[in-house]
Design an enzyme around this catalytic site. Structure first.
Site, mmCIF file in Angstrom:
data_model
loop_
_atom_site.group_PDB
_atom_site.id
_atom_site.type_symbol
_atom_site.label_atom_id
_atom_site.label_comp_id
_atom_site.label_asym_id
_atom_site.label_seq_id
_atom_site.Cartn_x
_atom_site.Cartn_y
_atom_site.Cartn_z
ATOM 1 C CE LYS A 126 -4.418 1.125 0.195
ATOM 2 N NZ LYS A 126 -5.605 0.456 -0.372
ATOM 3 C CG ASP A 166 -7.333 3.468 -0.930
ATOM 4 O OD1 ASP A 166 -7.939 2.396 -0.871
ATOM 5 O OD2 ASP A 166 -7.310 4.267 0.041
HETATM 6 P P1 NDP Z 1 -12.935 7.895 -2.936
HETATM 7 O O1 NDP Z 1 -11.859 8.883 -2.734
HETATM 8 O O2 NDP Z 1 -13.478 7.679 -4.293
HETATM 9 O O3 NDP Z 1 -14.166 8.209 -1.962
HETATM 10 C C1 NDP Z 1 -14.002 8.246 -0.581
HETATM 11 C C2 NDP Z 1 -15.334 8.627 0.046
HETATM 12 O O4 NDP Z 1 -15.210 8.491 1.463
HETATM 13 C C3 NDP Z 1 -15.711 10.064 -0.221
HETATM 14 O O5 NDP Z 1 -17.102 10.171 -0.245
HETATM 15 C C4 NDP Z 1 -15.105 10.774 0.992
HETATM 16 O O6 NDP Z 1 -15.701 12.025 1.301
HETATM 17 C C5 NDP Z 1 -15.411 9.787 2.070
HETATM 18 N N1 NDP Z 1 -14.472 9.963 3.187
HETATM 19 C C6 NDP Z 1 -13.114 9.985 3.124
HETATM 20 N N2 NDP Z 1 -12.602 10.230 4.342
HETATM 21 C C7 NDP Z 1 -13.644 10.369 5.168
HETATM 22 C C8 NDP Z 1 -13.774 10.628 6.552
HETATM 23 N N3 NDP Z 1 -12.690 10.795 7.331
HETATM 24 N N4 NDP Z 1 -15.038 10.690 7.069
HETATM 25 C C9 NDP Z 1 -16.139 10.514 6.282
HETATM 26 N N5 NDP Z 1 -16.073 10.274 4.970
HETATM 27 C C10 NDP Z 1 -14.856 10.200 4.420
HETATM 28 O O7 NDP Z 1 -12.348 6.506 -2.333
HETATM 29 P P2 NDP Z 1 -12.848 5.031 -2.600
HETATM 30 O O8 NDP Z 1 -14.320 5.000 -2.798
HETATM 31 O O9 NDP Z 1 -11.960 4.436 -3.615
HETATM 32 O O10 NDP Z 1 -12.476 4.328 -1.218
HETATM 33 C C11 NDP Z 1 -13.387 4.247 -0.123
HETATM 34 C C12 NDP Z 1 -12.948 3.138 0.812
HETATM 35 O O11 NDP Z 1 -12.897 1.900 0.096
HETATM 36 C C13 NDP Z 1 -11.571 3.314 1.431
HETATM 37 O O12 NDP Z 1 -11.574 2.739 2.721
HETATM 38 C C14 NDP Z 1 -10.677 2.468 0.523
HETATM 39 O O13 NDP Z 1 -9.508 2.041 1.172
HETATM 40 C C15 NDP Z 1 -11.619 1.300 0.251
HETATM 41 N N6 NDP Z 1 -11.296 0.498 -0.920
HETATM 42 C C16 NDP Z 1 -11.242 1.083 -2.163
HETATM 43 C C17 NDP Z 1 -10.968 0.300 -3.263
HETATM 44 C C18 NDP Z 1 -11.005 0.834 -4.642
HETATM 45 O O14 NDP Z 1 -10.946 0.025 -5.587
HETATM 46 N N7 NDP Z 1 -11.158 2.132 -4.856
HETATM 47 C C19 NDP Z 1 -10.631 -1.144 -3.118
HETATM 48 C C20 NDP Z 1 -10.829 -1.653 -1.775
HETATM 49 C C21 NDP Z 1 -11.111 -0.838 -0.730
HETATM 50 P P3 NDP Z 1 -14.925 13.390 0.933
HETATM 51 O O15 NDP Z 1 -15.108 13.540 -0.556
HETATM 52 O O16 NDP Z 1 -15.610 14.430 1.739
HETATM 53 O O17 NDP Z 1 -13.495 13.188 1.338
#
Ligand code: NDP
Length: 447
Positions: A126, A166
């Site tokens: 990571k 991510d």
């Molecule tokens: P994105 O950046 O596309 O979206 C993240 C989302 O989570 C946004 O809506 C963001 O809001 C919100 N968020 C981030 N930090 C916080 C916080 N501290 N409190 C509340 N909301 C928060 O990321 P992904 O959708 O790709 O990833 C989301 C999760 O999924 C993560 O845990 C990631 O590790 C996991 N994941 C992702 C994969 C992938 O293929 N993308 C694979 C496996 C796991 P805001 O815009 O306000 O920051």
């Protein structure tokens, strides 16, 4: 057994005491895997878990870049190469101001188990940076990504380490990172996954984590004679994973009630249908707007500032935002309100107290390392297509994704069934993930 686990954790804490997220992730694995090791002679006396919690390599570097006003900024970049026993390191890059060594080590550690569960030959890693893409221009993001890759390129490669996206790293950032890698190395290889369709990307990769989470939840529901049809679903986040979890749940006939971002959540009592979801995708992916704008557009929705959606009554909950976003009180509220299934789209969104409540309530609960493995699995499929220089159809990739999610579900059930018949998917995922990596490490000797 408790004494053994405590002694192990004491040693981990001595070395990593200042890394709470990492310790949280290790504790969960230790509680389920150490009893398994004790019952299986081949793993005894080999310190195998202690070797697994120590990254093979931890790289930290300076990233200096220039903003649109000509001011110079410095961020910290990282790559944690955790375990390569079963294949090249594989895992995403996160760009978010909260990024630090603890968060990336917890993510890298979970990734080792997750990648093992997919049955594909991928080790775990990571990386990322404390850079915040929010509020930056496209040019600033490009300059940062290029500066980041100037250093990262020497540590990665298609047979060494293959990063992906991510939080904060989507199609735009992967494009800039890939462009600089290609320029420096003068080679067009599958060194990053999540690439654009016309330059080596796989169909279904953008959808894969969200879709896979719902496929996994559907398999869990089916073990209890239920499915998504007509169910109320609460989702957190509104990024990549949340968007496609919502889309697949809609395809399966569910009603989506909520989405969120770091400023709060929206609750749409009429449900978020395909048209409204298309609005969210455009808002978040193209306009880079806030989820609160949804409530300005649709009168059936209310925005709850600074709150999480877990008190909304639902049948299924899919936490898809970030780590530790669902605590013990939230879990109590979900169970009390009749929620029957929680599947994590995010990594470690539920605190240990929350997981305890789900297990006490005997509801279906899937840890992210199992239920969100569809993203990395499809990255693995992208790597295969890149090596073979072919491109599979949408249907073909989706079918492979479905099959992999079903296989992961079956592995969790195999190792996770308790004596009373309840399936502890946390135990199942940890043990199934451990066995494959541990066997490879044993075969390769002490290195
Ligand atoms: P994105 O950046 O596309 O979206 C993240 C989302 O989570 C946004 O809506 C963001 O809001 C919100 N968020 C981030 N930090 C916080 C916080 N501290 N409190 C509340 N909301 C928060 O990321 P992904 O959708 O790709 O990833 C989301 C999760 O999924 C993560 O845990 C990631 O590790 C996991 N994941 C992702 C994969 C992938 O293929 N993308 C694979 C496996 C796991 P805001 O815009 O306000 O920051």
């Amino acid at each position: 057994m408790e004494a053994k686990i405590k002694a192990f954790m004491d040693e981990v804490k001595t070395r990593n005491g200042h890394e709470p997220e990492f310790i949280q992730a290790v504790q969960e694995v230790a509680e389920t895997v150490i009893p398994y090791i004790a019952k299986h002679k081949i793993y005894n006396g080999k310190n195998i878990l202690l070797r697994m919690v120590e990254p093979e390599r931890l790289i930290s570097f300076r990233v200096a870049w220039v903003d649109d006003d000509g001011d110079i900024h410095v961020n910290r970049g990282y790559r944690i190469q955790m375990n390569s026993a079963i294949g090249p390191y594989k895992g995403g890059l996160r760009f978010h101001p909260t990024v630090n060594a603890s968060i990336l080590k917890f993510l890298a550690f979970e990734q080792v188990f997750k990648n093992s569960l997919t049955t594909l030959p991928m080790g775990g890693g990571k990386g990322g940076s404390d850079f915040d893409p929010k509020g930056k221009s496209d040019d600033e993001v490009m300059r940062f990504c290029h500066a980041f890759m100037l250093e990262l390129n020497r540590h990665i490669g298609p047979n060494t380490d293959v990063p992906a996206g991510d939080i904060g790293v989507g199609a735009r950032e992967i494009g800039f990172l890939f462009g600089m890698y290609k320029k420096i190395r003068n080679e067009f290889t599958g060194v990053l996954t999540g690439k654009g369709r016309s330059w080596g990307g796989s169909l279904i990769r953008p959808e894969a984590t969200g879709y896979g989470t719902v496929y996994f939840a559907q398999s869990m529901m089916q073990t209890n004679g239920m499915d998504f049809k007509g169910k109320d679903v609460v989702i957190s986040g509104s990024g990549n994973v949340a968007q496609y979890a919502a889309e697949k749940a809609l395809h399966l006939g569910a009603k989506i009630l909520t989405l969120s971002d770091s400023q709060g959540y929206i609750h749409d009592t009429d449900g978020i249908d395909e048209e409204k979801l298309a609005y969210v995708m455009d808002l978040k992916n193209n306009k880079r707007g806030r989820i609160s704008e949804y409530a300005d557009k649709y009168s059936s929705a209310t925005f709850y500032k600074g709150e999480t959606p877990w008190t909304v009554k639902c049948d299924i909950a899919l936490p898809c935002a970030t780590q530790n976003e669902l605590d013990g009180e939230d879990a109590k509220a979900l169970v009390k309100n009749g929620c029957v299934c929680v599947a994590e789209g995010a990594n470690m969104p539920s605190t240990p107290e929350a997981i305890h409540e789900f297990h006490e309530g005997k509801i279906l609960f899937a840890p992210g390392k199992a239920s969100n493995a569809g993203g990395v699995a499809t990255s693995g499929l992208e790597m295969s297509q890149n090596s073979l220089r072919i491109s599979w159809s949408r249907e073909e990739v989706d079918q492979r994704l479905k099959d992999i999610m079903e296989d992961i579900h079956d592995s969790c059930v195999k190792y996770g069934k308790d004596d009373d018949g309840y399936c502890n998917y946390v135990k199942g995922a940890n043990i199934a993930g451990f066995v494959k990596v541990a066997d490879a490490m044993l075969a390769q000797g002490v290195i």
